[in-house]
Design a protein around this motif. Structure first.
Motif, PDB file in Angstrom:
ATOM      1  N   GLY B 295       0.820  -1.206   0.000  1.00 30.43           N
ATOM      2  CA  GLY B 295       0.000   0.000   0.000  1.00 30.43           C
ATOM      3  C   GLY B 295       0.853   1.255   0.000  1.00 30.43           C
ATOM      4  O   GLY B 295       0.665   2.145  -0.831  1.00 30.43           O
ATOM      5  N   ILE B 296       1.828   1.330   0.904  1.00 26.35           N
ATOM      6  CA  ILE B 296       2.619   2.567   0.969  1.00 26.35           C
ATOM      7  C   ILE B 296       3.610   2.686  -0.188  1.00 26.35           C
ATOM      8  O   ILE B 296       4.014   3.772  -0.531  1.00 26.35           O
ATOM      9  CB  ILE B 296       3.342   2.759   2.328  1.00 26.35           C
ATOM     10  CG1 ILE B 296       4.269   1.601   2.638  1.00 26.35           C
ATOM     11  CG2 ILE B 296       2.346   2.970   3.446  1.00 26.35           C
ATOM     12  CD1 ILE B 296       5.172   1.890   3.820  1.00 26.35           C
ATOM     13  N   LEU B 297       3.983   1.550  -0.786  1.00 27.90           N
ATOM     14  CA  LEU B 297       4.947   1.628  -1.884  1.00 27.90           C
ATOM     15  C   LEU B 297       4.288   2.025  -3.200  1.00 27.90           C
ATOM     16  O   LEU B 297       4.853   2.778  -3.981  1.00 27.90           O
ATOM     17  CB  LEU B 297       5.646   0.278  -2.088  1.00 27.90           C
ATOM     18  CG  LEU B 297       6.740  -0.123  -1.116  1.00 27.90           C
ATOM     19  CD1 LEU B 297       7.320  -1.468  -1.530  1.00 27.90           C
ATOM     20  CD2 LEU B 297       7.846   0.917  -1.074  1.00 27.90           C
ATOM     21  N   PHE B 298       3.084   1.485  -3.435  1.00 29.70           N
ATOM     22  CA  PHE B 298       2.538   1.600  -4.789  1.00 29.70           C
ATOM     23  C   PHE B 298       1.297   2.476  -4.890  1.00 29.70           C
ATOM     24  O   PHE B 298       0.712   2.576  -5.949  1.00 29.70           O
ATOM     25  CB  PHE B 298       2.247   0.199  -5.352  1.00 29.70           C
ATOM     26  CG  PHE B 298       3.437  -0.713  -5.285  1.00 29.70           C
ATOM     27  CD1 PHE B 298       4.628  -0.342  -5.889  1.00 29.70           C
ATOM     28  CD2 PHE B 298       3.392  -1.917  -4.606  1.00 29.70           C
ATOM     29  CE1 PHE B 298       5.738  -1.154  -5.823  1.00 29.70           C
ATOM     30  CE2 PHE B 298       4.504  -2.732  -4.527  1.00 29.70           C
ATOM     31  CZ  PHE B 298       5.680  -2.348  -5.137  1.00 29.70           C
ATOM     32  N   LEU B 299       0.865   3.080  -3.781  1.00 28.14           N
ATOM     33  CA  LEU B 299      -0.331   3.918  -3.839  1.00 28.14           C
ATOM     34  C   LEU B 299      -0.035   5.300  -3.271  1.00 28.14           C
ATOM     35  O   LEU B 299       0.841   5.462  -2.427  1.00 28.14           O
ATOM     36  CB  LEU B 299      -1.475   3.272  -3.039  1.00 28.14           C
ATOM     37  CG  LEU B 299      -1.985   1.918  -3.531  1.00 28.14           C
ATOM     38  CD1 LEU B 299      -3.003   1.358  -2.555  1.00 28.14           C
ATOM     39  CD2 LEU B 299      -2.601   2.028  -4.919  1.00 28.14           C
ATOM     40  N   SER B 300      -0.792   6.289  -3.734  1.00 24.32           N
ATOM     41  CA  SER B 300      -0.658   7.632  -3.173  1.00 24.32           C
ATOM     42  C   SER B 300      -1.581   7.723  -1.956  1.00 24.32           C
ATOM     43  O   SER B 300      -2.551   6.965  -1.852  1.00 24.32           O
ATOM     44  CB  SER B 300      -1.066   8.666  -4.211  1.00 24.32           C
ATOM     45  OG  SER B 300      -2.437   8.538  -4.492  1.00 24.32           O
ATOM     46  N   PRO B 301      -1.300   8.626  -1.020  1.00 30.33           N
ATOM     47  CA  PRO B 301      -2.087   8.675   0.221  1.00 30.33           C
ATOM     48  C   PRO B 301      -3.603   8.768   0.004  1.00 30.33           C
ATOM     49  O   PRO B 301      -4.363   8.245   0.816  1.00 30.33           O
ATOM     50  CB  PRO B 301      -1.565   9.931   0.910  1.00 30.33           C
ATOM     51  CG  PRO B 301      -0.163  10.041   0.443  1.00 30.33           C
ATOM     52  CD  PRO B 301      -0.159   9.533  -0.968  1.00 30.33           C
TER      53      PRO B 301
END
Lengths: 296, 357
Positions: B295-301
């Motif tokens: 989630g934190i690597l491949f998505l924006s907040p």
């Protein structure tokens, strides 16, 4: 023709698997020998083995060795929780014949169902020095006379493996219990009739049966301990230098986010991960081969 | 896990033993002691979750006091300052103004009584809006957070899609590999097993390069879906070993009826794979739901999945513990409920020894 149909069935998953699990290793290899600064860098040069050498030079050597030391200590303590939580729980559950058995199992397994991040946040909620719920409870009961400060690095050393061990207790228990449950009832009855004490049964029946599970738990613990990340982030590790375990350091160096300035390049981060994880993978592979032999 | 899994040794069956009665009593005492130890462990295990639930209702300013039950909180006061309400209770000023029909600048120094007079809004209306905000601040802040809905929906849909697509792919893999009819099948199988000893942190950086640069899938849920369904040691072992137990007579009967491999797969293997499917779901659902790193690597907040969203709360509401704990509590509820409802399945899968291969 048959082979072709086989390939057709395998392809959807195998292409993804090769592309997202095996390919990362292959594309990492050239990066190890380059001076790639980050993912945007276009001015890339071949630097030979410089990245390996630089791991042992300032400015990386200090945080690198610190992170390794923290992680190795964590590995040792975390591994002992396999024996402190997992095996006793499995042995107790094995002897228990009450009707709450399933309820107990469900509760013990519960922490394994929730996220590692949640586990880290729970730890902060329970043992923050001024607002930790467990601290407040223990103070009120008079068990503690001053609160446990989970932000103190000397406490984290113990607190982290304790709570990570608690998270995996159910998983390990199930692993060992599945070994114990495969013992034929006759074997145990015979040993009881022969007057074997509990310790003797432990030594000659239960432990040999759990051996392959123990090797498996060792593998998971080895790989998992060096990859401990979610729990630490839940404790705020991306913002606090004292919690820089190996996976966090890798994240900082590779992705440049977090506290402080960037201390290394992307190439150095990948070199670091290979230097540390490859020996672990080889060790885990060897253990896995041994486990397969034990099982049959 | 009924008693039948391990029938207790019939001590009564050996009356000739001299101390049978004595031993029986000892055994009973041991059983009680065992039950007691496990009971204490379970209480300690439940306690953090109980505290989490309570803390999601404890106002941050009272967090240094021990609360064993949900505290009674007084409702909002009209004398409270607008700015303070935004700072300490994370009242969203834009949302508030929108609800109240104010399109003017509101000075943070104003109290709600001032706002009521100035814009001619009935005091009742303001209080009705503010009361739940003050009483259940944590839950309310999360529920009013737009990203929360987005991340909850995304996580639910991703988890469901990953389960079904992942299972379909893995059954297809298992249907080929079962029985290892050819030498190269063994090679494919072993290459899947390797996944078990590859730390996900190790391939994080090259994977970042592949997904965000080569495939250009940054901020695309497809990336997460692909990572979830790519298969691995567990799914391959579970399905391959089960499908190998399907009698070959079934396959021959399909051949005799003139059916091809696709008939065999869709008519025979898929319907027969319910048992390994259940195991697959029980093992993978927590990993899909709790996935954080991807989630934190491949998505924006703005597009975070639930656990990544919960982590971001530590930044958004750094001084509002109640909101952070409420977010965590809400993110746990679906998975824990599912676990409680299907506990038999989870227990059976955990004990199946699937992870040992």
């Amino acid at each position: 023709m048959d082979n072709l149909v086989d390939l057709l069935f395998l392809a959807p998953q195998y292409i993804l698997y090769l592309g997202l699990t095996i390919l990362p290793f292959i594309i990492a290899i050239p990066l190890i020998f380059q001076n790639r600064l980050d993912f945007m860098d276009t001015d890339v040069e071949f630097v030979g083995l410089n990245n390996f050498v630089s791991l042992f030079q300032p400015p990386i050597v200090e945080p690198f060795l610190k992170a390794i030391k923290r992680t190795v200590v964590f590995l040792i303590l975390n591994y002992s929780t396999v024996f402190l939580y997992g095996i006793p729980l499995a042995l107790l559950m094995y002897e228990l014949t009450a009707k709450f058995k399933k309820t107990f199992f469900t509760v013990i397994y519960l922490p394994y169902i929730i996220s590692g991040l949640g586990i880290g946040m729970l730890l902060m909620m329970l043992f923050s020095p001024d607002s930790g719920s467990m601290n407040l409870l223990l103070l009120k009961l008079g068990i503690l006379d001053k609160p446990i400060d989970v932000k103190d690095p000397n406490i984290v050393v113990w607190a982290l493996p304790t709570i990570v061990g608690w998270r995996y207790a159910g998983f390990n228990m199930a692993l060992f219990l599945s070994g114990l449950l495969s013992i034929p009832v006759d074997t145990i009855e015979a040993s009881v009739v022969d007057g074997a004490s509990y310790l003797k049964r432990l030594r000659y029946i239960y432990f040999p049966q759990m051996m392959s599970s123990i090797v498996m738990a060792t593998i998971f613990c080895l790989i998992g301990s060096f990859g401990v990340f979610d729990e630490l982030v839940g404790m705020g590790a991306l913002m606090v230098p004292d919690l820089e375990y190996f996976a966090i350091l890798l994240y900082h160096v590779g992705l440049s986010g977090g506290w402080g300035s960037k201390i290394g390049t992307l190439s150095q981060a990948i070199t670091m991960s290979f230097a540390v994880y490859l020996p672990l993978i080889v060790l885990a592979f060897g253990l896995n081969r041994w486990q397969k032999k034990l099982q049959y | 896990m009924s008693a039948s899994l391990r029938p207790k040794p019939e001590t009564g069956a050996f009356p000739s033993a001299p101390s049978a009665l004595d031993r029986n009593r000892k055994r009973k005492l041991a059983k009680i002691a065992i039950g007691f130890v496990l009971f204490v462990y379970c209480v300690v295990t439940i306690l953090p979750f109980y505290f989490l639930f309570i803390r999601s209702f404890v106002p941050t300013r009272e967090s240094t006091k021990l609360h064993m039950w949900i505290p009674e909180i007084e409702g909002a006061s009209l004398d409270a300052g607008f700015g303070n309400m935004c700072a300490y209770y994370n009242l969203n000023p834009d949302q508030f103004k929108q609800e109240m029909g104010i399109d003017d600048y509101v000075s943070p120094g104003n109290t709600f009584r001032d706002i009521s007079k100035k814009y001619n809004i009935p005091e009742e209306k303001i209080l009705n809006y503010l009361n739940p905000f003050v009483r259940f601040n944590g839950w309310y802040v999360i529920i009013k957070n737009k990203i929360f809905y987005h991340s909850l929906t995304a996580t639910v849909l991703l988890t469901i899609a990953s389960i079904f697509i992942g299972a379909l792919f893995s059954i297809a893999t298992g249907s080929v590999l079962a029985g290892f009819r050819k030498k190269w099948h063994m090679f494919v199988y072993n290459s899947y097993l390797v996944q078990m000893i590859i730390p996900s942190i190790m391939i994080m950086l090259p994977l970042y390069l592949i997904i965000n640069k080569y495939l250009n899938l940054y901020d695309n849920y497809l990336a997460i879906l692909m990572l979830n369904v790519k298969g691995g040691a567990l799914s391959t072992m579970v399905f391959t070993s089960y499908i190998a137990t399907i009698p070959s007579a079934l396959r021959e009967s399909v051949d005799i009826d003139g059916g091809n491999r696709f008939h065999y797969f869709f008519r025979i293997i898929l319907p027969l794979s319910k048992v390994p499917f259940a195991t697959y779901v029980a093992i993978t659902i927590p990993t899909f739901w709790n996935d954080f790193l991807n989630g934190i690597l491949f998505l924006s907040p703005e597009k975070y999945t639930l656990v990544a969203f919960v982590n971001s709360l530590q930044g958004y509401y750094a001084s509002n513990f109640q909101a952070i704990f409420s977010g965590l509590c809400i993110s746990l509820i679906p998975i824990v409920l599912l676990y409680m409802v299907f506990q038999n399945l989870f227990v059976k899968s955990a004990l199946s020894g699937a992870v040992k291969g």
